[in-house]
Design an enzyme around this catalytic site. Sequence first.
Site, mmCIF file in Angstrom:
data_model
loop_
_atom_site.group_PDB
_atom_site.id
_atom_site.type_symbol
_atom_site.label_atom_id
_atom_site.label_comp_id
_atom_site.label_asym_id
_atom_site.label_seq_id
_atom_site.Cartn_x
_atom_site.Cartn_y
_atom_site.Cartn_z
ATOM 1 N N LYS A 175 0.851 -1.202 0.000
ATOM 2 C CA LYS A 175 0.000 0.000 0.000
ATOM 3 C C LYS A 175 0.876 1.238 0.000
ATOM 4 O O LYS A 175 1.520 1.551 0.993
ATOM 5 C CB LYS A 175 -0.915 0.061 1.224
ATOM 6 C CG LYS A 175 -1.881 1.235 1.129
ATOM 7 C CD LYS A 175 -2.458 1.667 2.444
ATOM 8 C CE LYS A 175 -2.036 3.036 2.914
ATOM 9 N NZ LYS A 175 -2.078 4.145 1.983
ATOM 10 N N GLU A 250 8.796 0.906 11.865
ATOM 11 C CA GLU A 250 9.875 1.896 11.778
ATOM 12 C C GLU A 250 9.202 3.266 11.886
ATOM 13 O O GLU A 250 8.494 3.666 10.986
ATOM 14 C CB GLU A 250 10.556 1.694 10.407
ATOM 15 C CG GLU A 250 11.762 2.515 10.179
ATOM 16 C CD GLU A 250 12.735 2.406 11.317
ATOM 17 O OE1 GLU A 250 13.087 1.276 11.695
ATOM 18 O OE2 GLU A 250 13.099 3.459 11.860
ATOM 19 N N CYS A 284 12.777 10.714 9.045
ATOM 20 C CA CYS A 284 12.739 10.232 10.430
ATOM 21 C C CYS A 284 14.129 10.339 11.053
ATOM 22 O O CYS A 284 14.278 10.346 12.261
ATOM 23 C CB CYS A 284 12.177 8.830 10.519
ATOM 24 S SG CYS A 284 13.022 7.675 9.473
ATOM 25 N N GLU A 386 8.281 15.141 17.589
ATOM 26 C CA GLU A 386 8.739 15.152 16.193
ATOM 27 C C GLU A 386 7.889 16.142 15.392
ATOM 28 O O GLU A 386 6.667 16.002 15.310
ATOM 29 C CB GLU A 386 8.613 13.745 15.594
ATOM 30 C CG GLU A 386 9.226 13.641 14.212
ATOM 31 C CD GLU A 386 9.140 12.241 13.621
ATOM 32 O OE1 GLU A 386 8.062 11.606 13.750
ATOM 33 O OE2 GLU A 386 10.127 11.770 13.036
HETATM 34 C C1 UN1 Z 1 13.269 7.891 6.647
HETATM 35 O O1 UN1 Z 1 13.328 9.096 6.834
HETATM 36 O O2 UN1 Z 1 12.213 7.270 6.941
HETATM 37 O O3 UN1 Z 1 19.200 7.552 6.487
HETATM 38 C C2 UN1 Z 1 14.347 7.083 6.043
HETATM 39 C C3 UN1 Z 1 18.480 8.268 5.793
HETATM 40 C C4 UN1 Z 1 17.809 7.687 4.578
HETATM 41 C C5 UN1 Z 1 16.555 7.006 4.956
HETATM 42 C C6 UN1 Z 1 15.604 7.814 5.769
HETATM 43 N N1 UN1 Z 1 18.713 6.766 3.927
HETATM 44 O O4 UN1 Z 1 18.299 9.451 6.050
#
Ligand code: UN1
Length: 500
Positions: A175, A250, A284, A386
């Site tokens: 999805k 995650e 993230c 966040e």
């Molecule tokens: C994300 O923001 O969910 O390490 C992943 C990093 C990228 C992946 C981010 N390779 O910033």
Amino acid sequence: MLQHYNNYINGKWVSASSGKRFKSINPADTRKVIGEFPASDKKDVDNAVAAAKKAFEHWRLVPAPKRGEFLFKAAKILEERKEMIGDLVCKEMGKVRHESHGDVQEAIDMGYYMAGEGRRLFGDTVHSELPQKDIKTIRVPLGVFGLITPWNFPTAIPAWKIFPALICGNTVVFKPPSYTPASACELVKCFHDAGIPPGVLNMVHGSGGVVGETIITHPHINGISFTGSSTTGKRIAEACAPRFIKHSLEMGGKNGIIIMDDADLDLAVDGCVWAGFGTTGQRCTAGSRVIVHKKVYDAFLKKFVTAVKKLRLGNGMDKNTDVGPLISAESVEKVKRYMTIARENDKVAILCGGKIPSDPKLKHGYFFQPTILINVQSHHRVAQEEIFGPVVAVLKANDLNEAITIANDVQYGLSSAIFTKDLRNAHLAARELQTGIVYINASTIGAEIHTPFGGIKNTGNGHREAGGQGGALETYTEIKVINVDYSGKIQKAQGIEWGK
Ligand code: UN1
């Protein structure tokens, strides 16, 4: 001409059974529509899961190196289309062009890496405590995996999940996010054009509330991999728990960067600008907190604010742009809300930015100025929550221990960094920082695909993405232990002499 995209079920491009559609737009200029997509419902998910369940019976028995050949082909096609798909990511997600192309490169890298895994997928051979007995472990697939991905990496994160899921012999119901469905379609098209057998990979567009919820509660889904918010992650954990199905989550981050008094300040500034404002802070892994040693606080801040003020907001397709738009009007509202929280609740100062830009050229996009908050303390909401936007909170620390305590004083634990020239500081920080990823003299973003990616605390639930052994392969396989006894007797382990 408005482009119509479809679901991908059992090797065919099909519309939603309801016939309903939704639009994806360009966040840098909302007058531009990218395309129309099927607003699917339960019936579409049921069809996709049925196709994936049926295909699993065949796919799991295709030798892994042969499965790898399909994946090599898909990665190669993706590589050939990198320019076109990279530009589409830029237009649909908003991040600047070279970062959008990097997104696709990450997907290509993952493809080649996991395709090669088809010739490894190693298990162990194990010595038995009994004579004339062999033991080995093999990796077996789980069945149908539901993959739910976010919009901030429209091709990379789906690739992180699809390639390893498939190489391990699972089949997939994917999805994509509602904000970046066209990029997802282009990725899936590479698998289709590579001749992946029908039903092995399926994609259903639509809302989290309907499509996502149907996937996570579906009785024929055997595993879930999700990247997104902690709120949705919690719902997924609740839905998977009663059936004990594996779910890799995650989620958020509030990543801290420590700047020590011996740091190369120019390097540190570069790292903090990239970590805080790359992808408009919508990673993230974003370095949303900078924790500066009191001795260099003023000097660092002066350089940092100068660099941040130079960042040029704009359409990511324009080569002069450093920072693109946020993804949506809701995101802009959220970042604005945090400016009010910063001023009124936390009572911290906004050193630069803090507003929607007044430039008329930007008025049709979801732009927000790169923002630095100062006088921030660890208990402030802007240091704890966040924001997922171009906002960096700067905190002061008396020494390394205090800096580490502040860095760890959040609910999340994804990425962290320290800038220092002192080996002792670096190693101590690497040992003490409570995150899944630590960077020494580097930014908190930009993990490489062959290293396990993920975090602790409220960031994740113990699984890792990307990487091989210790990473994605653990998520997408179960270990089976096969014991072969050629002694001709029923031997008993643990020294048991039953029946004598
Ligand atoms: C994300 O923001 O969910 O390490 C992943 C990093 C990228 C992946 C981010 N390779 O910033």
